[in-house]
Scaffold this motif. Structure first.
Motif, PDB file in Angstrom:
ATOM      1  N   SER A 351       0.869  -1.191   0.000  1.00  0.00           N
ATOM      2  CA  SER A 351       0.000   0.000   0.000  1.00  0.00           C
ATOM      3  C   SER A 351       0.892   1.223   0.000  1.00  0.00           C
ATOM      4  O   SER A 351       1.249   1.735   1.065  1.00  0.00           O
ATOM      5  N   PRO A 352       1.334   1.666  -1.160  1.00  0.00           N
ATOM      6  CA  PRO A 352       2.280   2.780  -1.214  1.00  0.00           C
ATOM      7  C   PRO A 352       1.668   4.056  -0.654  1.00  0.00           C
ATOM      8  O   PRO A 352       0.468   4.279  -0.729  1.00  0.00           O
ATOM      9  N   ALA A 353       2.546   4.875  -0.094  1.00  0.00           N
ATOM     10  CA  ALA A 353       2.091   6.154   0.454  1.00  0.00           C
ATOM     11  C   ALA A 353       1.650   7.057  -0.684  1.00  0.00           C
ATOM     12  O   ALA A 353       2.297   7.126  -1.723  1.00  0.00           O
ATOM     13  N   PRO A 354       0.526   7.730  -0.517  1.00  0.00           N
ATOM     14  CA  PRO A 354       0.092   8.644  -1.583  1.00  0.00           C
ATOM     15  C   PRO A 354       1.077   9.783  -1.753  1.00  0.00           C
ATOM     16  O   PRO A 354       1.701  10.237  -0.800  1.00  0.00           O
ATOM     17  N   THR A 355       1.224  10.240  -2.960  1.00  0.00           N
ATOM     18  CA  THR A 355       2.161  11.313  -3.248  1.00  0.00           C
ATOM     19  C   THR A 355       1.428  12.484  -3.846  1.00  0.00           C
ATOM     20  O   THR A 355       0.527  12.319  -4.661  1.00  0.00           O
ATOM     21  N   GLY A 356       1.824  13.682  -3.430  1.00  0.00           N
ATOM     22  CA  GLY A 356       1.210  14.895  -3.981  1.00  0.00           C
ATOM     23  C   GLY A 356       1.994  15.472  -5.135  1.00  0.00           C
ATOM     24  O   GLY A 356       1.632  16.486  -5.705  1.00  0.00           O
ATOM     25  N   GLY A 357       3.131  14.786  -5.490  1.00  0.00           N
ATOM     26  CA  GLY A 357       3.905  15.265  -6.612  1.00  0.00           C
ATOM     27  C   GLY A 357       4.727  16.504  -6.323  1.00  0.00           C
ATOM     28  O   GLY A 357       5.129  17.202  -7.244  1.00  0.00           O
ATOM     29  N   HIS A 358       4.993  16.789  -5.032  1.00  0.00           N
ATOM     30  CA  HIS A 358       5.719  18.011  -4.691  1.00  0.00           C
ATOM     31  C   HIS A 358       7.185  17.744  -4.347  1.00  0.00           C
ATOM     32  O   HIS A 358       7.905  18.685  -4.051  1.00  0.00           O
ATOM     33  N   GLY A 359       7.612  16.481  -4.375  1.00  0.00           N
ATOM     34  CA  GLY A 359       8.983  16.171  -3.976  1.00  0.00           C
ATOM     35  C   GLY A 359      10.012  16.784  -4.892  1.00  0.00           C
ATOM     36  O   GLY A 359      10.893  17.537  -4.464  1.00  0.00           O
ATOM     37  N   LEU A 360       9.933  16.490  -6.184  1.00  0.00           N
ATOM     38  CA  LEU A 360      10.886  17.047  -7.141  1.00  0.00           C
ATOM     39  C   LEU A 360      10.758  18.567  -7.219  1.00  0.00           C
ATOM     40  O   LEU A 360      11.754  19.271  -7.349  1.00  0.00           O
ATOM     41  N   LEU A 361       9.518  19.060  -7.132  1.00  0.00           N
ATOM     42  CA  LEU A 361       9.319  20.504  -7.172  1.00  0.00           C
ATOM     43  C   LEU A 361      10.004  21.176  -5.986  1.00  0.00           C
ATOM     44  O   LEU A 361      10.670  22.205  -6.139  1.00  0.00           O
ATOM     45  N   GLY A 362       9.842  20.594  -4.802  1.00  0.00           N
ATOM     46  CA  GLY A 362      10.493  21.163  -3.628  1.00  0.00           C
ATOM     47  C   GLY A 362      12.006  21.145  -3.747  1.00  0.00           C
ATOM     48  O   GLY A 362      12.685  22.112  -3.393  1.00  0.00           O
ATOM     49  N   MET A 363      12.556  20.026  -4.257  1.00  0.00           N
ATOM     50  CA  MET A 363      14.003  19.959  -4.437  1.00  0.00           C
ATOM     51  C   MET A 363      14.478  21.002  -5.444  1.00  0.00           C
ATOM     52  O   MET A 363      15.496  21.668  -5.250  1.00  0.00           O
ATOM     53  N   ARG A 364      13.722  21.155  -6.531  1.00  0.00           N
ATOM     54  CA  ARG A 364      14.117  22.119  -7.561  1.00  0.00           C
ATOM     55  C   ARG A 364      14.099  23.541  -6.995  1.00  0.00           C
ATOM     56  O   ARG A 364      14.958  24.363  -7.320  1.00  0.00           O
ATOM     57  N   GLU A 365      13.099  23.833  -6.156  1.00  0.00           N
ATOM     58  CA  GLU A 365      13.040  25.159  -5.551  1.00  0.00           C
ATOM     59  C   GLU A 365      14.242  25.398  -4.647  1.00  0.00           C
ATOM     60  O   GLU A 365      14.831  26.487  -4.652  1.00  0.00           O
ATOM     61  N   ARG A 366      14.586  24.408  -3.857  1.00  0.00           N
ATOM     62  CA  ARG A 366      15.747  24.559  -2.975  1.00  0.00           C
ATOM     63  C   ARG A 366      17.019  24.784  -3.784  1.00  0.00           C
ATOM     64  O   ARG A 366      17.836  25.657  -3.462  1.00  0.00           O
ATOM     65  N   VAL A 367      17.187  23.987  -4.823  1.00  0.00           N
ATOM     66  CA  VAL A 367      18.403  24.071  -5.626  1.00  0.00           C
ATOM     67  C   VAL A 367      18.475  25.417  -6.344  1.00  0.00           C
ATOM     68  O   VAL A 367      19.541  26.017  -6.474  1.00  0.00           O
ATOM     69  N   THR A 368      17.332  25.904  -6.802  1.00  0.00           N
ATOM     70  CA  THR A 368      17.307  27.176  -7.531  1.00  0.00           C
ATOM     71  C   THR A 368      17.753  28.331  -6.659  1.00  0.00           C
ATOM     72  O   THR A 368      18.342  29.299  -7.150  1.00  0.00           O
ATOM     73  N   VAL A 369      17.473  28.255  -5.349  1.00  0.00           N
ATOM     74  CA  VAL A 369      17.887  29.326  -4.435  1.00  0.00           C
ATOM     75  C   VAL A 369      19.393  29.553  -4.519  1.00  0.00           C
ATOM     76  O   VAL A 369      19.881  30.680  -4.415  1.00  0.00           O
ATOM     77  N   TYR A 370      20.169  28.485  -4.753  1.00  0.00           N
ATOM     78  CA  TYR A 370      21.629  28.570  -4.810  1.00  0.00           C
ATOM     79  C   TYR A 370      22.157  28.483  -6.234  1.00  0.00           C
ATOM     80  O   TYR A 370      23.313  28.128  -6.451  1.00  0.00           O
ATOM     81  N   ASP A 371      21.281  28.808  -7.205  1.00  0.00           N
ATOM     82  CA  ASP A 371      21.677  28.819  -8.625  1.00  0.00           C
ATOM     83  C   ASP A 371      22.195  27.467  -9.073  1.00  0.00           C
ATOM     84  O   ASP A 371      23.095  27.383  -9.927  1.00  0.00           O
ATOM     85  N   GLY A 372      21.637  26.417  -8.498  1.00  0.00           N
ATOM     86  CA  GLY A 372      22.054  25.074  -8.873  1.00  0.00           C
ATOM     87  C   GLY A 372      21.187  24.493  -9.979  1.00  0.00           C
ATOM     88  O   GLY A 372      20.282  25.137 -10.511  1.00  0.00           O
ATOM     89  N   SER A 373      21.475  23.255 -10.324  1.00  0.00           N
ATOM     90  CA  SER A 373      20.718  22.556 -11.367  1.00  0.00           C
ATOM     91  C   SER A 373      20.332  21.176 -10.867  1.00  0.00           C
ATOM     92  O   SER A 373      21.023  20.575 -10.033  1.00  0.00           O
ATOM     93  N   LEU A 374      19.223  20.658 -11.366  1.00  0.00           N
ATOM     94  CA  LEU A 374      18.723  19.344 -10.979  1.00  0.00           C
ATOM     95  C   LEU A 374      18.277  18.606 -12.222  1.00  0.00           C
ATOM     96  O   LEU A 374      17.519  19.153 -13.042  1.00  0.00           O
ATOM     97  N   THR A 375      18.740  17.383 -12.365  1.00  0.00           N
ATOM     98  CA  THR A 375      18.273  16.500 -13.441  1.00  0.00           C
ATOM     99  C   THR A 375      17.827  15.189 -12.819  1.00  0.00           C
ATOM    100  O   THR A 375      18.476  14.659 -11.915  1.00  0.00           O
ATOM    101  N   ALA A 376      16.719  14.669 -13.305  1.00  0.00           N
ATOM    102  CA  ALA A 376      16.181  13.426 -12.764  1.00  0.00           C
ATOM    103  C   ALA A 376      15.433  12.692 -13.869  1.00  0.00           C
ATOM    104  O   ALA A 376      14.840  13.319 -14.755  1.00  0.00           O
ATOM    105  N   GLY A 377      15.461  11.372 -13.808  1.00  0.00           N
ATOM    106  CA  GLY A 377      14.730  10.588 -14.797  1.00  0.00           C
ATOM    107  C   GLY A 377      15.017   9.114 -14.662  1.00  0.00           C
ATOM    108  O   GLY A 377      15.896   8.678 -13.894  1.00  0.00           O
ATOM    109  N   ALA A 378      14.273   8.332 -15.410  1.00  0.00           N
ATOM    110  CA  ALA A 378      14.440   6.871 -15.379  1.00  0.00           C
ATOM    111  C   ALA A 378      15.697   6.463 -16.139  1.00  0.00           C
ATOM    112  O   ALA A 378      16.111   7.121 -17.095  1.00  0.00           O
ATOM    113  N   ARG A 379      16.320   5.371 -15.687  1.00  0.00           N
ATOM    114  CA  ARG A 379      17.516   4.834 -16.329  1.00  0.00           C
ATOM    115  C   ARG A 379      17.119   3.743 -17.316  1.00  0.00           C
ATOM    116  O   ARG A 379      16.128   3.034 -17.133  1.00  0.00           O
TER     117      ARG A 379
END
Length: 403
Positions: A351-379
């Protein structure tokens, strides 16, 4: 009981003053009806001027035209200057002060100048008409200049009020933006704390439920992980609430945020404890550090910590218990690179935990604060890969932590 302070959409004081001025003109016109040239006919002209003066604030241009026409009638009838002609000066003052355009006041002044000459010519018992014209001109010019000065001051005050209103609106807009930004920061931090902990607890609780009869010892271990994770989540929630409530100044005499152990900031030194909790939850994590860790600002350390936490939480939720995860933190001369790769070969959560889809968005926001970059995807080989690159600051500096 509320007292009305307006009448006809205008301030009560202004209405009372205009009524008094109009009444004065009317009184002067009626008082001289028996003795003045023109008799009651001239008095009717004065009554018309008095009525027109009532609207000198709201319709200054129209009032000036009406008064000028009535004054022209008086001149054409050769009744000469009369006491109620003070209405001409009142109308001139009003059009200069309240007129939308100054050119209306200039035009009214030119008409008044012509009226001065005609009035001086018709003045009786005066040998030198030009002397009387000079006197009328001085009085009319003084009224015009006083009105111009008052107009200038009134427009200046209106400009200041408009500027103050604009600044107030800007401050309100900045306050709303600051509130929105703070709400985003709080929501992001709450997501990192709650989503991570709840995901681990759900996975372990499901595992304990299914292993209770088969392997009681493993079930007890899973329940212990649930309890420990709950305590950790509660501690972090207490810390977050404490930071949000701490409004003490960081200057002289004020407590510095973070000085209290209860308000300590999450740092990379606590990363091993985080990895241990995920290993207890069922992930097989290989942790590699490349390079020598430099001294990092607290905000950047918190960002790295939260990125790792969110990436491992996603791996636990989606790759499942038993998945193999490779975590690499590489330090170069100009950046910190965090790479998290899972093989996607874990046991799926029942019974997987429901997700609101905000995980990657939150990480991207954090990274953007420090002018960083984020890439994510399936292998292509299966699983998921996430890589975050955060530039290092040129000089260590005190900063506001991106919560």
């Amino acid at each position: 009981m509320t007292v009305r302070r307006t009448m006809f959409g205008r301030p009560l004081r202004a209405v009372a003053f205009d009524v008094a001025v109009s009444g004065l003109v009317l009184l002067v016109g009626v008082a001289g009806a028996a003795n003045q040239p023109g008799g009651w006919a001239a008095t009717l002209v004065g009554v018309g001027m008095a009525v027109a003066v009532l609207f000198r604030r709201s319709r200054p241009g129209a009032v000036t035209v009406v008064v000028a026409v009535l004054a022209l009638v008086q001149v054409a009838a050769q009744w000469g200057p009369l006491p109620y002609d003070v209405a001409v000066l009142i109308a001139l003052y009003s059009v200069v002060k309240y007129g939308e355009r100054l050119r209306d006041g200039v035009l009214a002044g030119a008409v008044a100048a012509v009226g001065v000459v005609l009035a001086a010519v018709q003045t009786r018992n005066v040998v030198n008409w030009w002397a009387m014209a000079l006197w009328y001109a001085l009085v009319t010019g003084a009224v015009w200049l006083v009105a111009l000065n008052v107009r200038t001051r009134r427009l200046y005050v209106l400009t200041l009020e408009e500027r103050a209103s604009t600044l107030e609106r800007e401050r309100e807009a900045e306050s709303r933006a600051a509130v929105a930004e703070e709400r985003t920061r709080i929501a992001r931090e709450l997501h990192d704390v709650v989503a991570h902990s709840m995901a681990v607890m759900i996975v372990q609780a499901d595992g304990a439920r299914f292993m209770l009869d088969r392997d009681p010892e493993q079930a007890r271990t899973a329940v212990k992980v649930v309890a420990d994770t709950g305590r950790q989540a509660l501690e972090e929630m207490r810390r977050l609430v404490g930071v949000l409530r701490d409004a003490g100044p960081t200057g002289a005499g004020g407590p510095a945020v973070g000085a209290d152990p209860e308000h300590r900031r999450l740092a990379l030194a606590e990363l091993p404890d985080l990895l241990a909790r995920f290993r207890d939850a069922g992930l097989r994590i290989r942790h590699t550090v490349d390079g020598e860790p430099p001294a990092l600002p607290p905000g950047l350390e918190l960002t790295i910590y939260r990125v790792v936490q969110e990436a491992l939480t996603n791996a636990l939720k989606h790759a499942g218990v038993g998945a193999e995860v490779e975590l690499t933190v590489a330090y170069t001369t100009d950046a910190v690179v965090v790479r998290v790769v899972d093989d996607g070969q874990g046991r799926p959560v029942v019974s997987p935990a429901p997700t609101g889809g905000h995980g990657l968005l939150g990480m991207r926001e954090r990274v953007t604060v420090y002018d960083g970059s984020l890439t994510a995807g399936a292998r292509l080989a299966g699983g998921w890969q996430l890589e975050v690159r955060l530039p290092l600051p040129s000089e260590p500096a005190t900063e506001v932590i991106a919560a």
